[in-house]
Design a protein around this motif. Structure first.
Motif, PDB file in Angstrom:
ATOM      1  N   LYS A 263       0.447  -1.255   0.089  1.00 47.08           N
ATOM      2  CA  LYS A 263      -0.758   0.233   0.106  1.00 47.08           C
ATOM      3  C   LYS A 263       1.082   1.198  -0.333  1.00 47.08           C
ATOM      4  O   LYS A 263       2.035   1.409   0.814  1.00 47.08           O
ATOM      5  N   GLU A 264       0.346   1.903  -1.115  1.00 47.09           N
ATOM      6  CA  GLU A 264       1.211   2.913  -1.112  1.00 47.09           C
ATOM      7  C   GLU A 264       0.616   4.220  -0.355  1.00 47.09           C
ATOM      8  O   GLU A 264      -0.280   5.378  -0.398  1.00 47.09           O
ATOM      9  N   ARG A 265       2.016   5.273   0.312  1.00 44.91           N
ATOM     10  CA  ARG A 265       1.280   5.968   1.073  1.00 44.91           C
ATOM     11  C   ARG A 265       2.150   7.233   0.949  1.00 44.91           C
ATOM     12  O   ARG A 265       2.984   7.185   1.482  1.00 44.91           O
ATOM     13  N   LEU A 266       1.611   8.012   0.463  1.00 40.91           N
ATOM     14  CA  LEU A 266       2.627   9.106   0.651  1.00 40.91           C
ATOM     15  C   LEU A 266       2.030  11.140   1.444  1.00 40.91           C
ATOM     16  O   LEU A 266       1.117  10.742   1.499  1.00 40.91           O
ATOM     17  N   GLY A 267       3.532  11.747   2.097  1.00 44.58           N
ATOM     18  CA  GLY A 267       2.446  12.545   3.128  1.00 44.58           C
ATOM     19  C   GLY A 267       3.413  13.585   2.048  1.00 44.58           C
ATOM     20  O   GLY A 267       2.950  14.128   1.023  1.00 44.58           O
ATOM     21  N   SER A 268       3.453  14.828   3.285  1.00 47.57           N
ATOM     22  CA  SER A 268       3.820  16.100   2.780  1.00 47.57           C
ATOM     23  C   SER A 268       5.475  15.967   2.215  1.00 47.57           C
ATOM     24  O   SER A 268       5.802  14.749   2.740  1.00 47.57           O
ATOM     25  N   ILE A 269       5.903  16.551   1.284  1.00 47.16           N
ATOM     26  CA  ILE A 269       7.109  16.704   0.543  1.00 47.16           C
ATOM     27  C   ILE A 269       7.894  16.411   2.122  1.00 47.16           C
ATOM     28  O   ILE A 269       8.299  16.255   3.095  1.00 47.16           O
ATOM     29  N   SER A 270       9.781  15.713   1.993  1.00 47.54           N
ATOM     30  CA  SER A 270      10.543  15.243   2.726  1.00 47.54           C
ATOM     31  C   SER A 270      10.984  16.366   3.615  1.00 47.54           C
ATOM     32  O   SER A 270      11.582  16.342   4.443  1.00 47.54           O
TER      33      SER A 270
END
Length: 345
Positions: A263-270
């Motif tokens: 499951k791909e989970r993307l958040g705010s910029i690193s």
């Protein structure tokens, strides 16, 4: 005795520690060195890989040791930390650096020349003076509030206040003499900072005009002389990145991942990498987005489509990511920026 193939060097101001290992990773020596004996020690060592953490003074020592014939590699401190065993001391740090350098998948930082560091100092000095100017303006406005005067925001209004304080009219006449004297000290310092910043702006503009790569970068929307010179001075060579996406990731403009189990989970910029360059690109992109939101973007363009369905701040950061990839393409191909043709409606 096995021949040393990799040396991990933990650097400091006066005391250094070197950890040598053979091709199998077995320790050959672990030695404490003083600053005066460091180059003499490496001159006596067989040609090998010397690894250092990319911290203060690392680029200087990397150049000096490389001049002795060694292959020098700089490792970001975050990549060394997982190899530190239990307690921290100079010997353990040097061993961790040596072990990290022997990993085949390790990533390294580019060694900067003296010219690159000098160019970076011009920009960082201006950045420091701008921060000091902001601190002074905030201090002046804050102290005036204590005496019942609310000053408008912006450097231009502070210049008007400085004139009123010097002439002793209105504001100056209502202030105690001791307070007025302190305000004059701060406004005088502010004037000096403004003059120094103007001189540095002229120097940066001159460098941008004389540098071919900087002139190419300034053809990109949202990039001016300051951002162009900062990119050339602070960023590694563009050729060191396989693609523009990698360069944007190095700047910390790509989403942070927390994926697991397919499951791909993307958040705010690193927010990893060079913070200064990331800030400049976002500021430049905000100008482009603000102009497009007021006057309208090109019909059918990527920016118009994004503004129609996304919040403006999100579009600003996405445009900064896009600009970083364009910067990589411009530098690697050696061409000016060419605006994409909008799709026909």
């Amino acid at each position: 005795m096995a021949e040393v193939s990799t040396i991990g060097l933990d650097i400091a101001k006066a005391v250094f520690h070197a950890h040598g290992a053979d091709a199998r990773g077995q320790m050959v020596f672990s030695r404490r060195l003083t600053r005066a004996k460091l180059l003499e020690f490496f001159a006596a060592q067989p040609r090998c890989v010397v690894a250092l953490e990319a911290c203060g003074g690392a680029h200087h020592w990397a150049r000096e040791i490389a001049s002795l014939g060694h292959e020098v590699k700089l490792i970001p401190p975050a990549y060394v930390k997982p190899f530190v065993k239990r307690n921290k001391n100079d010997a353990v740090d040097a061993e961790a650096i040596c072990e990290a350098a022997q990993r085949p998948s390790m990533r390294y930082a580019a060694i900067k020349t003296e010219a690159q560091q000098a160019a970076g100092m011009v920009f960082r000095t201006r950045d420091l003076l701008v921060r000091q100017r902001t601190q002074l303006i905030n201090a002046i406005r804050g102290h005036l509030t204590e005496f019942g005067w609310v000053a408008p925001k912006g450097p231009s209004h502070i210049n008007v206040l400085a004139t009123l304080l010097e002439e002793g009219e209105e504001i100056g006449a209502s202030l105690p003499e001791a307070a007025r004297a302190m305000f004059l000290v701060m406004t005088g310092q502010l004037e000096q900072l403004n003059e120094q910043i103007k001189l540095l702006d002229k120097e940066i503009a001159r460098r941008a005009r004389e540098d071919e790569a900087a002139r190419r970068l300034m053809t990109i929307p949202g990039i001016g002389p300051i951002t162009a010179t900062a990119l050339l001075a602070l960023a590694p060579p563009a050729e060191g990145f396989a693609r523009g996406r990698d360069f944007a990731a190095w700047l910390g403009l790509t989403p942070r991942q927390h994926s697991s189990g397919g499951k791909e989970r993307l958040g705010s910029i690193s927010r990893m990498g060079e913070r200064t360059l990331r800030r400049l690109l976002i500021v430049g992109s905000s100008t482009v987005v603000l102009h497009a939101s007021r006057r309208g973007a090109s019909r059918g363009s990527w920016l118009e489509q994004m503004l129609a369905r996304k919040p403006r701040m999100l579009v600003t950061v996405a445009l900064a990511n896009k600009t970083a990839r364009i910067v990589w393409a411009v530098l690697t191909k050696g061409e000016d920026y060419r605006a994409p043709v909008a799709a026909a409606a």
